[in-house]
Design a protein around this motif. Structure first.
Motif, short mmCIF file in Angstrom:
data_model
loop_
_atom_site.label_atom_id
_atom_site.label_comp_id
_atom_site.label_asym_id
_atom_site.label_seq_id
_atom_site.Cartn_x
_atom_site.Cartn_y
_atom_site.Cartn_z
N GLU A 1 0.49 5.17 0.57
CA GLU A 1 -0.46 6.14 1.11
C GLU A 1 0.05 7.57 0.97
OE1 GLU A 1 -2.55 5.02 4.70
OE2 GLU A 1 -1.49 3.10 4.67
N THR B 1 0.84 -1.18 0.00
CA THR B 1 0.00 0.00 0.00
C THR B 1 0.88 1.24 0.00
OG1 THR B 1 -1.68 -1.20 1.25
CG2 THR B 1 -1.84 1.21 1.24
N TRP C 1 -4.98 6.26 -0.88
CA TRP C 1 -4.02 5.18 -0.91
C TRP C 1 -4.13 4.41 -2.22
CZ3 TRP C 1 -6.54 0.58 -1.45
CH2 TRP C 1 -7.84 0.48 -0.93
#
Length: 171
Positions: free
Chosen positions: A83, A81, A89
């Protein structure tokens, strides 16, 4: 994954070397050359997409390099991920699972998703994905190689959620 589904309570984060490939995909995955190739690809995945989040520590989630193993579904997967400030995200995920309806086959897939800002709470928008079904470990690892190259190409454009939002026409 950012928000694993409820049924994943039986899933565990595990190091690739400890994944029970034979149990997940069948006896052909016991071959030392197959296991070595899988570990090489898993290592390349982690190297290409190092976790941008710090090590969560004991009990705080996966450690960088671990994969999730979901025994009931005979599947393994990992995601990264990226962000930004606020609630934006981007997630890139790769998954391999046993294709029960075709013995000896695996499904291999990857997806790139971005946070959802819609009124309905469906969490994310899939921007791009690729899916393969392969018979036997050699073909499955060839497909995994192709899938990993696809994730490289996607993220070569940008690893920023706002860029993917604009590129996909999302608000």
């Amino acid at each position: 994954m950012r928000n694993p589904p409820e049924e994943h309570s039986l899933a565990v984060w595990i190091w690739p070397r400890a994944l029970p490939l034979r149990e997940i995909f069948g006896a052909a995955w016991d071959d030392p050359d197959i296991r070595t190739r899988f570990l090489t690809l898993a290592g390349q995945w982690h190297t290409r997409h190092p976790s941008p989040r710090p090590d969560p520590g004991p009990g705080g989630g996966p450690r960088p390099g671990q994969w999730m193993w979901h025994p009931p579904a005979h599947s393994i997967y990992d995601s990264h991920t990226y962000e930004e400030a606020g609630d934006d995200w981007l997630e890139v995920a790769v998954r391999m699972e046993n294709a029960d309806y075709f013995p000896g086959h695996c499904r291999i897939e990857a997806s790139l998703t971005v946070a959802c800002r819609c009124d309905s709470p469906h969490d994310r928008h899939t921007i791009v994905e690729t899916r393969w079904r392969s018979g036997g470990p050699v073909a499955a690892l060839d497909a995994l190689t192709t899938v990993l190259r696809a994730t490289d190409q996607w993220l070569a454009d940008s690893r920023r959620p706002d860029w993917w939002r604009r590129h996909s026409g999302l608000r």
